[in-house]
Design a protein around this motif. Structure first.
Motif, PDB file in Angstrom:
ATOM      1  N   GLN A   1     -37.956 -35.415   6.803  1.00 16.76           N
ATOM      2  CA  GLN A   1     -39.270 -36.017   7.052  1.00 16.76           C
ATOM      3  C   GLN A   1     -39.429 -36.460   8.506  1.00 16.76           C
ATOM      4  O   GLN A   1     -40.508 -36.304   9.087  1.00 16.76           O
ATOM      5  N   ALA A   2     -38.367 -36.982   9.090  1.00 12.85           N
ATOM      6  CA  ALA A   2     -38.458 -37.412  10.487  1.00 12.85           C
ATOM      7  C   ALA A   2     -38.760 -36.197  11.376  1.00 12.85           C
ATOM      8  O   ALA A   2     -39.580 -36.280  12.300  1.00 12.85           O
ATOM      9  N   THR A   3     -38.129 -35.076  11.074  1.00 16.18           N
ATOM     10  CA  THR A   3     -38.341 -33.849  11.857  1.00 16.18           C
ATOM     11  C   THR A   3     -39.787 -33.381  11.740  1.00 16.18           C
ATOM     12  O   THR A   3     -40.415 -33.015  12.752  1.00 16.18           O
ATOM     13  N   ILE A   4     -40.323 -33.398  10.523  1.00 17.31           N
ATOM     14  CA  ILE A   4     -41.717 -32.975  10.318  1.00 17.31           C
ATOM     15  C   ILE A   4     -42.652 -33.887  11.113  1.00 17.31           C
ATOM     16  O   ILE A   4     -43.571 -33.420  11.800  1.00 17.31           O
TER      17      ILE A   4
ATOM     18  N   ALA B   1     -44.568 -35.760   3.311  1.00 20.45           N
ATOM     19  CA  ALA B   1     -45.002 -35.671   4.717  1.00 20.45           C
ATOM     20  C   ALA B   1     -46.461 -36.089   4.866  1.00 20.45           C
ATOM     21  O   ALA B   1     -46.833 -36.753   5.848  1.00 20.45           O
ATOM     22  N   ALA B   2     -47.282 -35.750   3.881  1.00 19.47           N
ATOM     23  CA  ALA B   2     -48.705 -36.111   3.944  1.00 19.47           C
ATOM     24  C   ALA B   2     -48.875 -37.630   3.836  1.00 19.47           C
ATOM     25  O   ALA B   2     -49.689 -38.227   4.552  1.00 19.47           O
ATOM     26  N   ASP B   3     -48.090 -38.260   2.964  1.00 22.02           N
ATOM     27  CA  ASP B   3     -48.150 -39.729   2.836  1.00 22.02           C
ATOM     28  C   ASP B   3     -47.747 -40.384   4.159  1.00 22.02           C
ATOM     29  O   ASP B   3     -48.366 -41.357   4.595  1.00 22.02           O
ATOM     30  N   ILE B   4     -46.701 -39.858   4.770  1.00 25.62           N
ATOM     31  CA  ILE B   4     -46.211 -40.414   6.036  1.00 25.62           C
ATOM     32  C   ILE B   4     -47.286 -40.282   7.117  1.00 25.62           C
ATOM     33  O   ILE B   4     -47.560 -41.222   7.867  1.00 25.62           O
ATOM     34  N   TRP B   5     -47.897 -39.116   7.175  1.00 24.96           N
ATOM     35  CA  TRP B   5     -48.880 -38.873   8.237  1.00 24.96           C
ATOM     36  C   TRP B   5     -50.072 -39.828   8.136  1.00 24.96           C
ATOM     37  O   TRP B   5     -50.562 -40.339   9.137  1.00 24.96           O
TER      38      TRP B   5
ATOM     39  N   GLY C   1     -38.949 -40.229  -3.081  1.00 19.47           N
ATOM     40  CA  GLY C   1     -38.103 -39.159  -2.543  1.00 19.47           C
ATOM     41  C   GLY C   1     -37.952 -37.968  -3.472  1.00 19.47           C
ATOM     42  O   GLY C   1     -37.461 -36.918  -3.052  1.00 19.47           O
ATOM     43  N   THR C   2     -38.383 -38.106  -4.743  1.00 16.54           N
ATOM     44  CA  THR C   2     -38.282 -36.974  -5.667  1.00 16.54           C
ATOM     45  C   THR C   2     -39.515 -36.069  -5.581  1.00 16.54           C
ATOM     46  O   THR C   2     -39.550 -35.001  -6.175  1.00 16.54           O
ATOM     47  N   ALA C   3     -40.520 -36.523  -4.831  1.00 15.08           N
ATOM     48  CA  ALA C   3     -41.722 -35.686  -4.653  1.00 15.08           C
ATOM     49  C   ALA C   3     -41.398 -34.533  -3.697  1.00 15.08           C
ATOM     50  O   ALA C   3     -40.338 -34.518  -3.064  1.00 15.08           O
TER      51      ALA C   3
END
Ligand SMILES: Nc1ncnc2c1ncn2[C@@H]1O[C@H](COP(=O)(O)OP(=O)(O)OP(=O)(O)O)[C@@H](O)[C@H]1O
Ligand SMILES: [Mg+2]
Length: 211
Positions: A16-19, A193-197, A185-187
Protein backbone atom coordinates in the motif's frame (compact mmCIF):
# COMPACT_ATOMS: atom_id res chain seq x y z
CA UNK A 1 2.90 15.91 5.22
CA UNK A 2 4.06 12.85 7.13
CA UNK A 3 2.28 9.51 6.58
CA UNK A 4 3.18 6.20 8.24
CA UNK A 5 2.08 2.60 7.66
CA UNK A 6 1.69 0.13 10.52
CA UNK A 7 0.58 -3.45 11.01
CA UNK A 8 1.87 -7.00 11.46
CA UNK A 9 4.58 -8.38 9.18
CA UNK A 10 3.06 -9.41 5.85
CA UNK A 11 -0.14 -7.43 6.41
CA UNK A 12 0.35 -5.50 3.15
CA UNK A 13 2.01 -2.27 4.38
CA UNK A 14 4.71 -2.07 1.71
CA UNK A 15 2.21 -2.92 -1.03
CA UNK A 16 0.00 0.00 0.00
CA UNK A 17 2.82 2.42 0.75
CA UNK A 18 4.25 1.77 -2.73
CA UNK A 19 0.88 2.40 -4.40
CA UNK A 20 0.45 5.66 -2.46
CA UNK A 21 3.95 6.90 -3.32
CA UNK A 22 3.37 6.22 -7.03
CA UNK A 23 0.08 8.04 -6.96
CA UNK A 24 1.53 11.07 -5.16
CA UNK A 25 4.43 11.22 -7.61
CA UNK A 26 2.01 11.15 -10.54
CA UNK A 27 -0.27 13.83 -9.18
CA UNK A 28 1.97 16.29 -7.42
CA UNK A 29 5.24 18.07 -7.95
CA UNK A 30 6.29 17.95 -4.33
CA UNK A 31 9.23 15.75 -3.48
CA UNK A 32 8.04 12.45 -2.03
CA UNK A 33 10.37 10.50 0.27
CA UNK A 34 9.65 6.79 0.64
CA UNK A 35 11.37 5.39 3.73
CA UNK A 36 11.35 2.05 5.47
CA UNK A 37 12.14 1.28 9.08
CA UNK A 38 14.54 0.27 10.37
CA UNK A 39 16.76 1.86 7.72
CA UNK A 40 16.95 4.87 5.44
CA UNK A 41 20.39 6.20 6.46
CA UNK A 42 23.82 4.54 6.42
CA UNK A 43 23.83 4.14 10.21
CA UNK A 44 20.19 2.97 10.32
CA UNK A 45 20.74 0.33 7.62
CA UNK A 46 23.66 -1.09 9.60
CA UNK A 47 21.48 -1.27 12.70
CA UNK A 48 18.80 -2.97 10.57
CA UNK A 49 21.25 -5.75 9.69
CA UNK A 50 21.95 -6.33 13.39
CA UNK A 51 18.24 -6.43 14.24
CA UNK A 52 17.18 -8.84 11.50
CA UNK A 53 20.21 -11.18 11.58
CA UNK A 54 19.07 -14.68 12.61
CA UNK A 55 22.47 -15.22 14.28
CA UNK A 56 21.60 -12.61 16.93
CA UNK A 57 19.13 -14.75 18.88
CA UNK A 58 20.68 -13.73 22.21
CA UNK A 59 19.58 -10.09 21.72
CA UNK A 60 17.86 -8.82 24.88
CA UNK A 61 14.47 -7.13 24.69
CA UNK A 62 15.96 -3.84 25.92
CA UNK A 63 18.76 -4.01 23.35
CA UNK A 64 16.16 -4.60 20.65
CA UNK A 65 14.10 -1.59 21.78
CA UNK A 66 17.14 0.67 21.88
CA UNK A 67 18.49 -0.48 18.52
CA UNK A 68 15.19 0.13 16.73
CA UNK A 69 15.03 3.51 18.43
CA UNK A 70 18.64 4.36 17.56
CA UNK A 71 17.97 3.58 13.89
CA UNK A 72 14.88 5.78 14.05
CA UNK A 73 16.65 8.66 15.82
CA UNK A 74 19.17 8.85 13.00
CA UNK A 75 16.48 8.70 10.30
CA UNK A 76 14.42 11.42 11.97
CA UNK A 77 17.36 13.79 12.37
CA UNK A 78 19.03 13.13 9.02
CA UNK A 79 16.02 12.74 6.72
CA UNK A 80 12.52 13.21 8.15
CA UNK A 81 12.80 16.55 9.97
CA UNK A 82 14.75 18.29 7.16
CA UNK A 83 12.26 17.00 4.54
CA UNK A 84 9.22 18.14 6.53
CA UNK A 85 10.83 21.53 7.09
CA UNK A 86 11.18 21.89 3.30
CA UNK A 87 7.45 21.12 2.96
CA UNK A 88 8.04 17.74 1.32
CA UNK A 89 5.98 14.58 1.69
CA UNK A 90 7.39 11.72 3.79
CA UNK A 91 5.91 8.22 3.60
CA UNK A 92 7.37 5.83 6.15
CA UNK A 93 6.86 2.06 6.18
CA UNK A 94 6.74 1.57 10.00
CA UNK A 95 7.55 4.22 12.65
CA UNK A 96 7.38 4.49 16.43
CA UNK A 97 3.96 2.82 16.74
CA UNK A 98 5.78 -0.37 15.68
CA UNK A 99 7.99 -0.01 18.76
CA UNK A 100 4.99 0.47 21.03
CA UNK A 101 3.25 -2.55 19.47
CA UNK A 102 6.22 -4.96 19.16
CA UNK A 103 8.57 -4.04 22.01
CA UNK A 104 5.88 -2.67 24.35
CA UNK A 105 2.84 -4.92 23.89
CA UNK A 106 4.67 -7.82 22.20
CA UNK A 107 7.82 -8.16 24.32
CA UNK A 108 6.20 -6.67 27.43
CA UNK A 109 8.55 -3.74 28.04
CA UNK A 110 7.06 -1.06 30.30
CA UNK A 111 4.84 1.14 28.13
CA UNK A 112 5.81 4.41 29.83
CA UNK A 113 9.48 3.64 29.17
CA UNK A 114 8.68 2.87 25.54
CA UNK A 115 6.77 6.12 25.23
CA UNK A 116 9.68 8.16 26.61
CA UNK A 117 12.16 6.48 24.29
CA UNK A 118 9.84 7.05 21.31
CA UNK A 119 9.71 10.77 22.17
CA UNK A 120 13.48 10.95 22.51
CA UNK A 121 14.11 9.12 19.23
CA UNK A 122 11.66 11.21 17.21
CA UNK A 123 12.12 14.60 18.92
CA UNK A 124 8.32 14.60 19.14
CA UNK A 125 7.88 14.30 15.37
CA UNK A 126 4.44 12.72 15.00
CA UNK A 127 2.85 11.51 11.76
CA UNK A 128 -0.10 13.48 10.33
CA UNK A 129 -1.72 10.21 9.28
CA UNK A 130 -1.03 6.62 10.32
CA UNK A 131 -2.59 3.79 8.33
CA UNK A 132 -2.99 0.60 10.34
CA UNK A 133 -3.51 -2.48 8.20
CA UNK A 134 -5.57 -4.70 10.50
CA UNK A 135 -5.52 -8.39 9.64
CA UNK A 136 -5.97 -11.59 11.72
CA UNK A 137 -2.82 -13.56 12.62
CA UNK A 138 -4.25 -16.66 10.87
CA UNK A 139 -4.49 -14.76 7.59
CA UNK A 140 -0.85 -13.69 7.96
CA UNK A 141 0.17 -17.30 8.52
CA UNK A 142 -1.74 -18.37 5.41
CA UNK A 143 0.02 -15.71 3.33
CA UNK A 144 3.45 -16.62 4.66
CA UNK A 145 2.89 -20.31 3.91
CA UNK A 146 1.66 -19.50 0.42
CA UNK A 147 4.77 -17.43 -0.23
CA UNK A 148 7.00 -20.26 1.12
CA UNK A 149 8.72 -17.79 3.41
CA UNK A 150 11.75 -18.21 5.59
CA UNK A 151 11.67 -16.04 8.69
CA UNK A 152 14.12 -13.40 9.93
CA UNK A 153 14.87 -12.96 13.65
CA UNK A 154 11.85 -10.70 14.32
CA UNK A 155 9.52 -12.97 12.37
CA UNK A 156 10.48 -16.06 14.39
CA UNK A 157 8.63 -14.89 17.50
CA UNK A 158 5.56 -17.15 17.52
CA UNK A 159 1.79 -16.93 17.47
CA UNK A 160 1.10 -15.58 20.99
CA UNK A 161 3.58 -12.76 20.39
CA UNK A 162 1.81 -11.67 17.20
CA UNK A 163 -1.58 -11.78 18.91
CA UNK A 164 -0.25 -9.40 21.58
CA UNK A 165 1.21 -7.09 18.93
CA UNK A 166 -2.10 -7.05 17.03
CA UNK A 167 -4.11 -6.23 20.16
CA UNK A 168 -1.53 -3.56 20.95
CA UNK A 169 -2.00 -1.95 17.56
CA UNK A 170 -5.77 -1.96 18.00
CA UNK A 171 -5.38 -0.21 21.36
CA UNK A 172 -3.00 2.41 19.96
CA UNK A 173 -5.37 3.08 17.05
CA UNK A 174 -8.13 3.85 19.56
CA UNK A 175 -6.06 6.08 21.81
CA UNK A 176 -4.49 7.94 18.85
CA UNK A 177 -7.72 8.16 16.86
CA UNK A 178 -6.96 11.72 15.65
CA UNK A 179 -4.21 10.44 13.32
CA UNK A 180 -5.05 6.72 12.92
CA UNK A 181 -7.03 5.14 10.11
CA UNK A 182 -7.67 1.43 10.39
CA UNK A 183 -7.85 -0.51 7.13
CA UNK A 184 -9.33 -3.97 6.60
CA UNK A 185 -6.22 -5.87 5.50
CA UNK A 186 -8.29 -8.80 4.20
CA UNK A 187 -9.87 -6.58 1.53
CA UNK A 188 -8.43 -6.42 -1.98
CA UNK A 189 -5.34 -4.33 -2.71
CA UNK A 190 -7.27 -1.87 -4.90
CA UNK A 191 -10.06 -1.41 -2.40
CA UNK A 192 -7.58 -0.64 0.39
CA UNK A 193 -5.65 1.73 -1.88
CA UNK A 194 -8.86 3.63 -2.66
CA UNK A 195 -9.63 4.07 1.05
CA UNK A 196 -6.10 5.36 1.64
CA UNK A 197 -6.28 7.80 -1.25
CA UNK A 198 -9.53 9.34 0.04
CA UNK A 199 -7.91 10.09 3.39
CA UNK A 200 -4.69 11.46 1.87
CA UNK A 201 -6.52 13.63 -0.67
CA UNK A 202 -8.57 15.19 2.09
CA UNK A 203 -5.50 15.90 4.22
CA UNK A 204 -3.68 17.44 1.23
CA UNK A 205 -6.58 19.75 0.42
CA UNK A 206 -6.80 20.90 4.06
CA UNK A 207 -3.04 21.55 4.09
CA UNK A 208 -3.24 23.54 0.85
CA UNK A 209 -6.04 25.73 2.23
CA UNK A 210 -3.77 26.71 5.11
CA UNK A 211 -0.93 27.82 2.85
N1 LIG B 1 -4.89 -6.83 0.05
C1 LIG B 1 -4.17 -7.94 -0.12
N2 LIG B 1 -4.78 -9.12 -0.31
C2 LIG B 1 -4.06 -10.26 -0.46
N3 LIG B 1 -2.71 -10.33 -0.44
C3 LIG B 1 -2.05 -9.18 -0.25
C4 LIG B 1 -2.73 -7.92 -0.08
N4 LIG B 1 -1.81 -6.96 0.10
C5 LIG B 1 -0.61 -7.57 0.06
N5 LIG B 1 -0.74 -8.90 -0.17
C6 LIG B 1 0.34 -9.91 -0.26
O1 LIG B 1 0.80 -10.15 1.07
C7 LIG B 1 2.21 -10.28 1.09
C8 LIG B 1 2.80 -9.25 2.03
O2 LIG B 1 2.61 -7.92 1.51
P1 LIG B 1 3.61 -6.74 1.88
O3 LIG B 1 5.00 -7.12 1.54
O4 LIG B 1 3.04 -5.52 1.28
O5 LIG B 1 3.42 -6.72 3.46
P2 LIG B 1 4.25 -5.95 4.57
O6 LIG B 1 3.25 -5.59 5.60
O7 LIG B 1 5.04 -4.86 3.96
O8 LIG B 1 5.22 -7.07 5.12
P3 LIG B 1 6.63 -6.92 5.90
O9 LIG B 1 6.29 -6.48 7.29
O10 LIG B 1 7.18 -8.32 5.87
O11 LIG B 1 7.45 -5.92 5.14
C9 LIG B 1 2.68 -10.14 -0.34
O12 LIG B 1 2.84 -11.44 -0.87
C10 LIG B 1 1.55 -9.39 -1.01
O13 LIG B 1 1.47 -9.67 -2.39
MG1 LIG C 1 7.09 -4.48 4.02
Amino acid sequence: MFVTFEGLDFSGKSTQATILVEKLKQQRHNVVHFLREPGGTTISERIRDLLLDKQNLEMSDAAELLLFSAARAQLVKEVIIPALQRGEIVICDRYYDSTTAYQGYGRGINLDAVKSINRLATAGTDPDITFFVDIPVEEIERRKQKAGMTFDRMESSGRAFYERVLQGYRGIAQSEAHRFFTLDGTAGEKEIAADIWKVVEKKLSVKNQHK
